[in-house]
Scaffold this active site. Sequence first.
Site, mmCIF file in Angstrom:
data_model
loop_
_atom_site.group_PDB
_atom_site.id
_atom_site.type_symbol
_atom_site.label_atom_id
_atom_site.label_comp_id
_atom_site.label_asym_id
_atom_site.label_seq_id
_atom_site.Cartn_x
_atom_site.Cartn_y
_atom_site.Cartn_z
ATOM 1 N N ASP A 48 20.174 -18.380 14.843
ATOM 2 C CA ASP A 48 20.504 -17.247 14.474
ATOM 3 C C ASP A 48 20.959 -17.764 12.904
ATOM 4 O O ASP A 48 22.062 -18.599 12.556
ATOM 5 C CB ASP A 48 21.972 -16.822 15.184
ATOM 6 C CG ASP A 48 21.660 -16.177 16.345
ATOM 7 O OD1 ASP A 48 20.666 -16.495 17.277
ATOM 8 O OD2 ASP A 48 22.257 -15.381 16.950
ATOM 9 N N LYS A 76 21.042 -9.096 13.291
ATOM 10 C CA LYS A 76 22.485 -9.104 13.933
ATOM 11 C C LYS A 76 23.502 -8.901 12.981
ATOM 12 O O LYS A 76 23.450 -9.294 11.805
ATOM 13 C CB LYS A 76 22.461 -10.709 14.338
ATOM 14 C CG LYS A 76 23.972 -11.233 15.071
ATOM 15 C CD LYS A 76 23.723 -12.865 15.476
ATOM 16 C CE LYS A 76 25.180 -13.343 15.727
ATOM 17 N NZ LYS A 76 25.026 -14.793 16.232
ATOM 18 N N LYS A 96 21.225 -7.222 17.561
ATOM 19 C CA LYS A 96 22.341 -7.801 18.204
ATOM 20 C C LYS A 96 23.545 -7.593 17.470
ATOM 21 O O LYS A 96 24.101 -8.167 16.528
ATOM 22 C CB LYS A 96 22.205 -9.475 18.099
ATOM 23 C CG LYS A 96 23.313 -10.213 18.916
ATOM 24 C CD LYS A 96 22.835 -11.752 18.704
ATOM 25 C CE LYS A 96 24.190 -12.892 19.126
ATOM 26 N NZ LYS A 96 23.585 -14.058 19.040
#
Length: 259
Positions: free
Chosen positions: A102, A167, A201
């Site tokens: 990430d 995300k 996400k």
Amino acid sequence: MTDLKASSLRALKLMDLTTLNDDDTDEKVIALCHQAKTPVGNTAAICIYPRFIPIARKTLKEQGTPEIRIATVTNFPHGNDDIEIALAETRAAIAYGADEVDVVFPYRALMAGNEQVGFDLVKACKEACAAANVMLKVIIETGELKDEALIRKASEISIKAGADFIKTSTGKVAVNATPESARIMMEVIRDMGVEKTVGFKPAGGVRTAEDAQKYLAIADELFGADWADARHYRFGASSLLASLLKALGHGDGKSASSY
């Protein structure tokens, strides 16, 4: 099964159970691995700092859940625009054995009008991840971007540069995931026609079974009930797990963590 129970079971299996604290230790990460194996199923992944990946890998294997994926973070949480450092951190995370990375998008550079550096940074990290069969999620920090047009732009740039997921947040700023930013980001996935290959996400601030149900409802509305699987949807959270387990009849809903 009630609607809340059904959505809670879905959400649990989509969780990236997270600890990203300055005081993390091997013991805390081992405990996180144990928590990821629940009486009603496993979380999709755990999300930890890179240095803890080896102990997490060992623990997950020893407890019989080697399929729980290990995610980590790079360029985190600051989202600086130094491509070489972000790439070096991403390569190091891969070398540690991460299944997923990430990376924080250089959102402040975008706010200052620089679209190119974000594209180049994500593209470089994607190339490193693709070579190692590692999934890349890009954190755009919606609570700092604030503006809908900027949230859309950061999402679009990340996807064009090769993100496997977009995300919302690091969980380290004042405003993290919101249903409003989630909808904007998923609409970008829909509008670009990439829902087969790009996931979403929400992270930070998704704390209750009811919260998770709201986020899943947006995904179901936009893409149908079958889209939000572990390849296309994750929740970045820690305290959420206790609430989901309580909704499913396990535990008291209390958690030590606030992410």
